[in-house]
Design an enzyme around this catalytic site. Structure first.
Site, PDB file in Angstrom:
ATOM      1  N   ARG A 104      27.055 -16.656  29.440  1.00  0.00           N
ATOM      2  CA  ARG A 104      27.299 -17.243  28.121  1.00  0.00           C
ATOM      3  C   ARG A 104      25.951 -17.401  27.442  1.00  0.00           C
ATOM      4  NH1 ARG A 104      30.786 -22.598  28.660  1.00  0.00           N
ATOM      5  NH2 ARG A 104      30.610 -22.461  26.380  1.00  0.00           N
ATOM      6  N   HIS A 105      25.964 -17.633  26.132  1.00  0.00           N
ATOM      7  CA  HIS A 105      24.720 -17.953  25.422  1.00  0.00           C
ATOM      8  C   HIS A 105      24.180 -19.283  25.946  1.00  0.00           C
ATOM      9  CE1 HIS A 105      27.180 -20.909  23.354  1.00  0.00           C
ATOM     10  NE2 HIS A 105      28.092 -19.951  23.224  1.00  0.00           N
TER      11      HIS A 105
ATOM     12  N   ASN B 106      27.738 -26.881  20.691  1.00  0.00           N
ATOM     13  CA  ASN B 106      28.148 -27.345  22.027  1.00  0.00           C
ATOM     14  C   ASN B 106      27.779 -28.820  22.191  1.00  0.00           C
ATOM     15  OD1 ASN B 106      27.105 -24.233  23.634  1.00  0.00           O
ATOM     16  ND2 ASN B 106      29.120 -24.811  22.854  1.00  0.00           N
TER      17      ASN B 106
ATOM     18  N   ARG C  52      23.694 -17.217  18.446  1.00  0.00           N
ATOM     19  CA  ARG C  52      23.395 -17.839  19.742  1.00  0.00           C
ATOM     20  C   ARG C  52      23.303 -16.842  20.899  1.00  0.00           C
ATOM     21  NH1 ARG C  52      28.403 -19.281  17.791  1.00  0.00           N
ATOM     22  NH2 ARG C  52      30.232 -19.465  19.163  1.00  0.00           N
TER      23      ARG C  52
ATOM     24  N   GLU D 139      33.013 -14.758  19.591  1.00  0.00           N
ATOM     25  CA  GLU D 139      33.911 -15.750  20.213  1.00  0.00           C
ATOM     26  C   GLU D 139      35.307 -15.711  19.591  1.00  0.00           C
ATOM     27  OE1 GLU D 139      35.070 -17.084  22.527  1.00  0.00           O
ATOM     28  OE2 GLU D 139      34.153 -19.023  22.985  1.00  0.00           O
TER      29      GLU D 139
ATOM     30  N   HIS E 201      30.450 -15.281  24.909  1.00  0.00           N
ATOM     31  CA  HIS E 201      30.968 -16.640  24.674  1.00  0.00           C
ATOM     32  C   HIS E 201      32.033 -16.987  25.714  1.00  0.00           C
ATOM     33  CE1 HIS E 201      29.076 -16.436  20.646  1.00  0.00           C
ATOM     34  NE2 HIS E 201      29.352 -15.148  20.780  1.00  0.00           N
TER      35      HIS E 201
END
Ligand code: ATP
Ligand code: F6P
Length: 441
Positions: free
Chosen positions: A232-233, A239, A284, A306, A371
């Site tokens: 994932r980023h 987040n 991201r 995403e 994502h």
């Protein structure tokens, strides 16, 4: 029951296809069959493999090579009975709504192929023959060594004797084997002939969209060793706030992860081999990949963006629950199929990821920085996770996953960076921003 789709979300009511594997033993037929089944099931197409060897084993668990000799009438009768039993089960399965049945056997004579063709045609089932033809001695020996000596046919036996017996089994098949349409009298059949693991392919009379999807997928398979890395980023500002979607920048800890990623990758590669990097088009993931070595080619894919939360983009789960309470409940009840208002479902994401999977099958070492929802879908493809569970999978931030496909199954390794991050995992019913997925904190 989930609607039947053709892999592009278009419903198919009537198409039924029997994929009939063809080829001598140890040519990768079962390997191809199980890959096709996994791919189709991932696309929500009801597919099932009927392996004639498994039926034969209930009657003849550990036969020696002469069981397969054309002159052995008793062997011949029992092999035919196993094929009949497999086909009978397959036809019953089609009647219950099955879409693609895969008949995994050698089907190495014209007579056997005509028989399967006639039975299926009578039942309104299309037939697609898929032959794997391979004369590379080294590869055949490797297949025998890696897969056949450990098969239930040789359980408890000395591997060298097993390999020798298997070679003799192949010789018996060679006496009667005819490559499909080799004499030009099977040219009416629909078939795909894969030679030497795809170095050459012949395609004949493909009839419809679903057949062409299967054929295109099988043409792209290779067996060169490789791995797929997934990350994932790094942690994003969204987040931190518990907001979903958006195109936020990385948090300071997210930037630290980006700096750490090259080292994690180096450790996991075990050398300096350059990887190809795929990111989404969102800031991201691009920022997370920016410190990777310059000799890594990088490519951005819109398909890796995403899951689109539509009207809920930019909200927290609590805000969604307050503003769209029915949607919040509906999503938890069927997370795979729930489509955000003006946005996407996991099912939609799988459909848009299909070209990514196709490209991944063609490629060698790829690192994907993407994502949460996207990673779950790609992971589900490789690890055969079912649709009810995959949207609930915990994929922590700041973790690098390495998947290595093997003949049967995929190996997994993980490297967790020592950089804290919030958990974006959410339990059913919960609106908590940051939960501990283990439930112990
Ligand atoms: P059998 O008729 O005994 O069931 P099979 O043809 O089904 O044999 P598999 O069990 O599928 O053979 O053999 C698996 C091995 O074949 C794996 O090691 C896999 O890497 C290799 N393989 C996969 N695809 C091919 C191919 N197109 N040609 C040759 N080998 C392949
Ligand atoms: O919270 C991070 C995130 O990537 C969101 O942008 C996205 O909507 C969500 O995860 C997907 O996870 P879930 O399907 O569990 O809501």
């Amino acid at each position: 029951m989930a609607p039947r789709t053709n892999g592009r979300g278009v419903q198919v009511e009537d198409t039924k296809i029997c994929v009939v594997m063809v080829g001598l033993p140890a040519r990768g037929k079962s390997y191809i069959a199980q890959k096709a089944q996994r791919y189709l099931q991932w696309l929500s197409i009801d597919a099932k493999t009927f392996n004639v060897g498994n039926y034969r084993r209930t009657d003849a668990p550990q036969p020696s090579a002469d069981f397969f000799d054309i002159g052995n009438t008793e062997g011949e009768r029992r092999r035919r009975a196993a094929a009949e039993a497999a086909i009978a089960d397959m036809l019953a399965w089609f009647k219950q709504g099955g879409v693609i049945g895969i008949l995994d056997a050698t089907n190495s004579t014209k007579e056997r192929r005509k028989w399967v063709m006639d039975v299926c045609t009578r039942e309104g089932i299309e037939v697609l023959f898929v032959e794997s033809k391979c004369d590379n001695e080294e590869m055949i020996m490797a297949n025998i060594r890696d897969v056949k000596t450990t098969s239930p046919d040789y359980k408890g036996q000395d591997p060298e004797k097993a390999a020798l017996d298997f070679r003799n089994r192949i010789k018996n098949y060679e006496k009667v084997y005819k490559t499909i349409d080799g004499d030009g009298d099977e040219s009416d059949y629909t078939y795909l002939k894969i030679m030497d693991v795809g170095s050459q392919v012949i395609i004949n009379r493909i009839q419809d969209y679903l057949q062409s999807r299967v054929v295109y997928y099988l043409m792209n398979l290779h067996i060169r060793p490789r791995s797929v890395w997934l990350s994932r980023h790094g942690e994003s500002l969204y987040n931190l706030n518990g907001k979903i979607g958006g195109d936020a920048d990385l948090s300071p800890r997210g930037h630290q992860y980006a700096q750490k990623l090259p080292e994690l990758v180096r450790q996991s590669v075990g050398g300096d081999r350059p990887l190809t990097v795929w990111t989404s088009t969102l800031k991201r993931t691009i920022a997370t990949a920016r410190f990777l070595p310059e000799n890594y080619n990088q490519l951005q894919w819109k398909a890796l963006d995403e899951l689109d939360a539509g009207l809920c983009d930019g909200m927290t789960y609590q805000e969604i629950k307050d503003q769209y309470p029915e949607d919040f409940i509906a999503r938890d009840e069927d997370k795979y199929n729930y489509r955000y208002r003006g946005g996407e479902s996991y099912r939609d994401v799988v459909i848009r990821l299909e070209p990514i999977i196709m490209e991944l099958e063609r490629s060698e070492d790829i690192l994907i920085v993407t994502h949460q929802a996207i990673l779950r879908c790609i992971y589900a493809y490789f690890m055969k996770k079912d649709q009810a569970k995959s949207p609930w999978m915990n994929v922590p931030l700041h973790c690098l996953i390495k998947l290595t496909p093997r003949a049967y199954g995929t190996d997994e390794e993980r490297w967790q960076a020592d950089i804290p991050a919030v958990s974006t995992w959410r339990a059913k019913g919960s609106t908590a921003k940051h939960e501990d997925p283990t439930g112990t904190a």
